[in-house]
Design a protein around this motif. Structure first.
Motif, PDB file in Angstrom:
ATOM      1  N   TYR A 114      13.724  -2.262  56.068  1.00 39.42           N
ATOM      2  CA  TYR A 114      14.728  -3.113  56.689  1.00 39.42           C
ATOM      3  C   TYR A 114      14.043  -4.123  57.600  1.00 39.42           C
ATOM      4  CZ  TYR A 114      18.395  -4.963  59.584  1.00 39.42           C
ATOM      5  OH  TYR A 114      19.226  -5.835  60.235  1.00 39.42           O
ATOM      6  N   ASN A 115      14.309  -5.368  57.355  1.00 41.92           N
ATOM      7  CA  ASN A 115      13.792  -6.454  58.193  1.00 41.92           C
ATOM      8  C   ASN A 115      12.266  -6.399  58.330  1.00 41.92           C
ATOM      9  OD1 ASN A 115      14.271  -8.792  59.685  1.00 41.92           O
ATOM     10  ND2 ASN A 115      14.472  -7.688  61.623  1.00 41.92           N
ATOM     11  N   GLY A 116      11.605  -6.052  57.210  1.00 45.18           N
ATOM     12  CA  GLY A 116      10.150  -6.049  57.190  1.00 45.18           C
ATOM     13  C   GLY A 116       9.496  -4.774  57.648  1.00 45.18           C
ATOM     14  N   SER A 117      10.280  -3.769  58.046  1.00 40.94           N
ATOM     15  CA  SER A 117       9.708  -2.503  58.512  1.00 40.94           C
ATOM     16  C   SER A 117      10.296  -1.338  57.721  1.00 40.94           C
ATOM     17  CB  SER A 117      10.007  -2.293  59.994  1.00 40.94           C
ATOM     18  OG  SER A 117       9.453  -3.322  60.778  1.00 40.94           O
ATOM     19  N   TYR A 118       9.501  -0.295  57.580  1.00 38.96           N
ATOM     20  CA  TYR A 118       9.986   0.910  56.903  1.00 38.96           C
ATOM     21  C   TYR A 118      10.502   1.896  57.943  1.00 38.96           C
ATOM     22  CZ  TYR A 118       8.362  -0.453  52.297  1.00 38.96           C
ATOM     23  OH  TYR A 118       8.218  -1.095  51.089  1.00 38.96           O
ATOM     24  N   MET A 119      11.568   2.601  57.576  1.00 39.44           N
ATOM     25  CA  MET A 119      12.193   3.572  58.468  1.00 39.44           C
ATOM     26  C   MET A 119      13.132   4.464  57.665  1.00 39.44           C
ATOM     27  SD  MET A 119      14.880   0.944  60.308  1.00 39.44           S
ATOM     28  CE  MET A 119      13.572  -0.277  60.513  1.00 39.44           C
ATOM     29  N   LYS A 120      13.590   5.546  58.268  1.00 34.65           N
ATOM     30  CA  LYS A 120      14.633   6.338  57.637  1.00 34.65           C
ATOM     31  C   LYS A 120      15.932   5.548  57.704  1.00 34.65           C
ATOM     32  CE  LYS A 120      12.802  10.966  58.581  1.00 34.65           C
ATOM     33  NZ  LYS A 120      13.085  12.298  59.182  1.00 34.65           N
ATOM     34  N   ILE A 121      16.755   5.709  56.698  1.00 36.45           N
ATOM     35  CA  ILE A 121      17.967   4.894  56.618  1.00 36.45           C
ATOM     36  C   ILE A 121      18.910   5.170  57.793  1.00 36.45           C
ATOM     37  CG2 ILE A 121      19.322   6.494  55.184  1.00 36.45           C
ATOM     38  CD1 ILE A 121      20.286   3.966  53.633  1.00 36.45           C
ATOM     39  N   ASN A 122      18.835   6.363  58.392  1.00 38.01           N
ATOM     40  CA  ASN A 122      19.726   6.642  59.522  1.00 38.01           C
ATOM     41  C   ASN A 122      19.359   5.834  60.766  1.00 38.01           C
ATOM     42  OD1 ASN A 122      17.388   8.045  60.258  1.00 38.01           O
ATOM     43  ND2 ASN A 122      18.503   9.827  61.032  1.00 38.01           N
ATOM     44  N   ALA A 123      18.177   5.206  60.767  1.00 35.55           N
ATOM     45  CA  ALA A 123      17.757   4.396  61.912  1.00 35.55           C
ATOM     46  C   ALA A 123      18.097   2.922  61.737  1.00 35.55           C
ATOM     47  CB  ALA A 123      16.254   4.553  62.149  1.00 35.55           C
ATOM     48  N   VAL A 124      18.552   2.527  60.556  1.00 30.48           N
ATOM     49  CA  VAL A 124      18.832   1.106  60.308  1.00 30.48           C
ATOM     50  C   VAL A 124      19.914   0.590  61.248  1.00 30.48           C
ATOM     51  CG1 VAL A 124      19.717  -0.553  58.627  1.00 30.48           C
ATOM     52  CG2 VAL A 124      18.061   1.184  57.913  1.00 30.48           C
ATOM     53  N   TYR A 125      20.935   1.397  61.497  1.00 31.60           N
ATOM     54  CA  TYR A 125      22.017   0.968  62.396  1.00 31.60           C
ATOM     55  C   TYR A 125      21.481   0.632  63.784  1.00 31.60           C
ATOM     56  CZ  TYR A 125      26.078   1.177  65.447  1.00 31.60           C
ATOM     57  OH  TYR A 125      27.027   0.874  66.393  1.00 31.60           O
TER      58      TYR A 125
END
Length: 349
Positions: A114-125
């Motif tokens: 998301y927005n150029g960074s990787y993360m767990k989907i629960n952190a996107v919010y």
């Protein structure tokens, strides 16, 4: 003569008193109306109390399918670490012609960009709000999200309590049922009647490891089992809404709206909220799954990231969602006409 004058004075006093009472009632009604309007505006994108009485088409209805992103967090729980994380993510897809509802869970540990960074989907919010979460869910599932709803603990509990609780069939993989010592919750197998608080605990438990030797049981699938129970809760709530007269009670509805005002974020208008309620009354079949796929054809694989630890990625590789999108498309496909497939599908772990 004095007697008649006294009577006339009393008559005028009574008339004035009556007029004052009517005026006071009008002021109270006016105040209550505007208070209700203010609450409706906090819960919905736009609209008034009156708009709850007239349905407005949902976005996407012209295509025959409406997709609603449902996300849950614990932002109202001050003592909960990571309260802004959306640990519950699913898409409710409704086929208007078939009157078919599909609930599709997206695991919170899915590793996404998301927005150029990787993360767990629960952190996107946390980084991009509901706009960001919607964009990522659309990328993963291949669905166009028409509406979205973010709900916290308080609203979740109050909605269930407003309809008098729900019945959920507990089907744990342990004969004793479910026990999650980390949140102090246990429940036996079989159909159980749950209050809002009990339903919330069921939606949260996933048999996390403990640090004091207590052993959890009943949810060996961890977060996948938790997501399955969350889907069961949504369907049970839907059934209760269809059969309950609670939501037609003005005082109960007022209390519910007051609770939702500070605990729900949505882009539905008041009229669309009414339309959603009307559609919930005519659901004829349902299907609930996870984008993990089925036991015989898993679409996700375990992955370890240096920053996030244990995560999930598509079996085809990070960012390759083709197989997941194909699976989701098959899930929301029209209901077949034979009796075997018109019955409600069993959730896949």
């Amino acid at each position: 003569m004095k007697r008649f004058r006294t009577i006339a004075i009393w008559k005028r006093a009574l008339i004035v008193t009556g007029l004052l009472m009517v005026a006071a009632g009008g002021v109270c009604a006016y105040s209550a109306y505007h208070k209700a309007d203010a609450l409706i505006k906090k819960v919905t994108k736009s609209g008034t109390v009156v708009d709850l009485l007239k349905a407005e088409a949902l976005d996407g209805e012209s295509t025959g399918v409406v997709n609603i992103l449902l996300a849950g967090n614990s932002a109202d729980d001050a003592g909960h670490g990571g309260a802004q994380l959306t640990d519950s993510i699913m898409v409710a897809s409704y086929n208007l012609d078939e009157k078919k509802l599909s609930l599709i869970s997206v695991p919170r540990d899915l590793f996404v960009s998301y927005n150029g960074s990787y993360m767990k989907i629960n952190a996107v919010y946390v980084h991009g709000g509901m706009d960001g979460l919607q964009a990522v869910v659309e990328q993963v599932t291949g669905l166009t999200i028409n509406h979205r709803v973010l709900i916290n603990y308080t609203a979740f509990k109050d909605m269930i309590d407003a309809v008098g609780g729900i019945d959920v069939d507990i089907e744990a993989d342990d004969s004793r049922g479910i026990y999650d010592p980390m949140i102090g919750f246990s429940i036996a197998n079989g159909v159980q009647h749950l209050t809002g608080e009990q339903a919330l605990l069921l939606a949260r438990c996933r048999n996390d490891p403990t640090y004091d030797g207590r052993l959890a049981y009943g949810l060996s699938g961890g977060d996948f089992d938790r997501a399955e129970n969350q889907r069961k809760i949504v369907l049970s709530l839907l059934e209760k809404v269809k059969s309950s007269t609670t939501l037609t009670n003005v005082s109960t509805l007022k209390s519910l709206i007051e609770s939702l005002a500070d605990n729900v974020e949505t882009n539905l208008t008041a009229g669309q909220l009414r339309r959603l309620y009307d559609l919930s009354q005519v659901v004829s079949s349902n299907n609930t799954v996870t984008i993990r796929g089925t036991e015989g054809a898993l679409l996700l694989a375990n992955h370890t990231d240096a920053t996030y630890g244990s995560t999930l990625i598509p079996r085809a590789g990070i960012g390759d969602y083709d197989a997941i999108r194909a699976y989701v498309a098959s899930v929301i496909a029209p209901v077949e006409t034979n009796d075997a497939t018109t019955n409600s599908a069993t959730a896949t772990k």
